[in-house]
Design an enzyme around this catalytic site. Structure first.
Site, short mmCIF file in Angstrom:
data_model
loop_
_atom_site.label_atom_id
_atom_site.label_comp_id
_atom_site.label_asym_id
_atom_site.label_seq_id
_atom_site.Cartn_x
_atom_site.Cartn_y
_atom_site.Cartn_z
N ASP A 36 0.88 -1.17 0.00
CA ASP A 36 0.00 0.00 0.00
C ASP A 36 0.91 1.21 0.00
O ASP A 36 1.54 1.53 1.02
CB ASP A 36 -0.87 -0.06 1.27
CG ASP A 36 -1.61 1.26 1.52
OD1 ASP A 36 -1.62 2.13 0.64
OD2 ASP A 36 -2.19 1.39 2.63
N LYS A 75 2.70 11.75 -3.32
CA LYS A 75 1.71 10.99 -4.09
C LYS A 75 0.68 11.94 -4.69
O LYS A 75 0.05 11.64 -5.70
CB LYS A 75 1.06 9.96 -3.17
CG LYS A 75 0.09 9.02 -3.85
CD LYS A 75 -0.36 7.95 -2.88
CE LYS A 75 -1.58 7.21 -3.36
NZ LYS A 75 -2.06 6.25 -2.37
N GLU A 126 -7.20 0.75 -4.23
CA GLU A 126 -7.13 0.64 -2.77
C GLU A 126 -8.44 0.13 -2.15
O GLU A 126 -8.42 -0.81 -1.35
CB GLU A 126 -6.71 1.98 -2.16
CG GLU A 126 -5.23 2.25 -2.42
CD GLU A 126 -4.81 3.70 -2.31
OE1 GLU A 126 -5.62 4.52 -1.83
OE2 GLU A 126 -3.68 4.01 -2.72
N ASP A 174 -13.05 5.25 1.67
CA ASP A 174 -11.60 5.28 1.91
C ASP A 174 -11.10 6.72 1.89
O ASP A 174 -10.94 7.32 0.83
CB ASP A 174 -10.93 4.43 0.82
CG ASP A 174 -9.42 4.41 0.92
OD1 ASP A 174 -8.86 5.09 1.81
OD2 ASP A 174 -8.78 3.73 0.09
#
Ligand code: AMP
Length: 643
Positions: A34, A96, A197, A219
């Protein structure tokens, strides 16, 4: 990056894919990573169970932070995070958010003002970062983090790790997915699959097959928000729809709080701290701590003594105040959820279970908002920090053959289409179509004897191409000169299981292969990736030493713990009266200093850390034995006196 391939290469790719599927069971260990905005985690299958692997400091997640020092040394994870305040311009976090983005994107511009490090424009227009005059692509920074996760895994496994499944936010577009794959390549990993994810989290939730039904995965992590709706039935995980926001996460809450603290300080003292990066970094860390505290307590204090000269920051903050301040961010999750429900053709009452993923879902206001949206309490069945890596490991298990009866059917998050006359977006593959998917279109010429056609490919949901993301711009050439409308150019758009787009073309009437010329794309070129990998090889020695320092420091910490426990619990006053007690303190301080330097990548040799902790151990044993004898004597004396 849209990958353009001609027909020959396309067949090659198809063959490779076939080969890969027949060889599935031969992949050795496949780890699941992850790669998070704030933290990353790595997991692997152990039998039929996915298991998180701890890093060299015994932690289950590792900060996604990379820092550079002036002498070129690179720090990754905790060591990088710890020295952030002292090295703000060269410590890269939340990169990211920049992955696969153009320098001129609106989202990039927002980050410009909030990140202390330098964001620069690469030659191809992508957003890169800069440290000590060196430019790094966000993929490269991601690669350094993946490398750290690979090493973490290797420390637990009997063999070197080559294969990985890496997760991405479901709402990532083609460029962002391709950039993540580049990161894997830079880390020396064979990224077998990029999975979403929330889908990974659903795998972790539903693997034991007692959790069949319609599941919504909410999420909210450090940088991105995803909502996915899945139908889980008997080992088949079918994503019905997905939606989200690739620029909404914990970082935004932190930015808000930092701004609040800066304003409050300026109001009270008249001093503006916003141009002092070290101070802003201290505030940022305190702000994040306060945000996390407020998930457990109703009120907290942000204390930063002597932040500037004689001035302190001391602010009380309540949970209600944080909720009010961040309400507009929390509310940004509502629309994507509605859209995902609509796309899945479901009502909220159809959802059997809501799973929470990502650190931000620990915030009580987010939990109540989720409850309001779905009309039911979310499940706490999965650990929000670990479910994604565990799910990636499960998908790794499917690819290695360790898990047999699980099938994942994911979707493309965004509509794929091309530009037609007047800048109109003409969709080819609509969002939420199950991948892999292939769509073929026939193009022709508009003018007699025309030998080339320009095709621009976009991803997005808006009617005009200018509002969508250009993922590739290519030219079909080599069309035989024929009257207009006669040539038949067949263009295939293929979205693979990673959500990455491939394009191929063929001219049908002449049977000729039509070539495709890439005019502009984003991401790293093959040469750039190779250069980065070569540089990495050169740095291996330095990285190895870094790792040994952290390990030595961690061992030394155990010695300190044992010594301090013995002092406080066993030996007390008798020890303090010993003539050599001050020498013991000196040994303790010298070892603590070595630990600090070792962990923050400071100037100390591995041997020096080991020597100091060994000296402390030997000295403490000697003095403890003497003090124990003394205590015994005193006890005997006391007993004798009593008699
Ligand atoms: P992730 O990307 O899933 O690791 O999420 C990290 C984000 O979650 C960061 O912005 C953290 O500050 C935030 N976070 C972690 N724990 C909590 C908590 N208990 N309450 C609120 N936010 C949290």
């Amino acid at each position: 990056m849209l990958r353009f391939i001609n027909k020959k290469n396309f067949n090659l790719l198809a063959n490779q894919k076939r080969l890969a599927s027949t060889q599935r069971s031969t992949f050795p260990t496949v780890i699941g990573i992850d790669l998070g905005t704030t933290n990353s985690a790595v997991a692997v299958m152990e039998g039929q169970q996915a298991k998180i692997l701890e890093n060299d400091e015994g932690q289950r997640t590792t900060p996604s932070v990379v820092a550079f020092k002036e002498d070129g040394e690179r720090l990754v994870g905790n060591v990088a995070k710890r020295q952030a305040i002292l090295n703000t311009h060269n410590t890269f976090y939340a990169t990211k958010r920049l992955i696969g983005r153009r320098f001129n994107d609106d989202e990039t511009k927002i980050d410009f003002n909030n990140f202390p490090y330098k964001i620069v424009e690469n030659d191809n227009g992508d957003a890169w970062v800069e440290s000590f005059g060196n430019k790094y692509s966000p993929s490269q920074i991601g690669g350094f983090i993946l490398q750290k996760m690979k090493e973490t895994a290797e420390a637990h496994l009997p063999q070197k790790v080559k294969n990985a499944v890496v997760t991405v936010p479901a709402y990532f577009n083609d460029s962002q997915r391709q950039a993540t794959k580049d990161a894997g390549q830079i880390a020396g990993l064979n990224v077998l699959r990029v999975i979403n994810e929330p889908t990974a989290a659903a795998l972790a939730y539903g693997l034991d097959k007692t959790n069949d039904g319609i599941v919504a995965v909410f999420d909210l992590g450090g940088g991105t928000f995803d909502i996915s709706i899945l139908d889980i039935e008997d080992g088949v995980f079918e994503v019905r729809s997905t939606n989200g926001d690739t620029h909404l996460g914990g970082e935004d809450f932190d930015i808000l709080l930092v701004q609040f603290i800066l304003n409050d300080f300026e109001k009270k003292t008249g001093i503006d701290l916003s141009n002092e990066p070290e101070k802003v970094q201290r505030i940022r860390e305190a702000a994040e701590r306060a945000k996390i505290d407020l998930s457990h307590v109703k009120e907290t204090t942000i204390d930063l003594p002597f932040i500037k000269d004689k001035h302190h920051i001391s602010i009380k903050l309540t949970e209600d105040e944080l909720d009010t301040m961040s309400l507009h961010l929390i509310q940004r999750t509502i629309d994507p959820v509605k859209r995902a429900l609509k796309d899945a053709d479901l009502k909220k009452k159809d959802i059997d279970e809501v799973i929470l993923v990502g650190g931000m879902t620990r915030m009580p206001k987010i939990r109540t908002t989720v409850e309001e949206i779905f009309g039911k309490k979310p499940s706490t069945a999965v650990n929000p920090d670990e479910a994604v890596a565990l799910g990636a490991a499960i998908q790794g298990g499917v690819l290695s053959g360790a898990i047999k009866d699980v099938l994942l059917l994911d979707v493309t998050p965004l509509t794929l289409g091309i530009e037609t006359y007047g800048g109109i977006f003409s969709p080819l593959v609509s969002r939420n179509t199950t991948v892999p998917v292939k769509k073929t279109e026939i193009y022709s010429t508009g003018v007699d004897n025309q030998t080339g056609v320009d095709i621009k490919v976009y991803q997005g949901e808006r009617g005009l191409v200018q509002d969508n993301k250009l993922v590739g711009n290519f030219k079909l050439s080599g069309i035989p000169p024929l009257p207009k409308g006669e040539p038949q150019v067949e263009v295939s758009f293929d979205i693979d299981a990673d959500g990455i787009i491939n394009v191929s073309a063929r001219e049908k009437t002449s049977g000729k292969q039509t070539s495709i010329t890439v005019i502009g794309n984003s991401g790293l070129t093959e040469e750039e990736i190779k250069r980065i990998i070569d540089e990495g090889e050169q740095n291996k020695g330095v990285d190895q030493i870094k790792k040994q320092k952290v390990q030595a420091a961690t061992n030394a910490e155990l010695v300190i713990n044992d010594t301090e426990t013995a002092i406080s619990l066993a030996f007390g006053d008798v020890l303090k009266a010993d003539p050599e007690y001050s020498d013991l303190e000196k040994h303790i301080n010298a070892t603590k200093e070595a630990i600090e330097l070792g962990k923050s990548g400071g100037d100390i040799q591995v041997a020096d850390i080991k020597n100091r902790s060994q000296a402390l151990q030997e000295f403490s044993i000697k003095i403890f034995q003497r003090v124990a004898r003394k205590q015994n004597e005193l006890r005997k004396q006391k007993d004798a006196e009593k008699k």
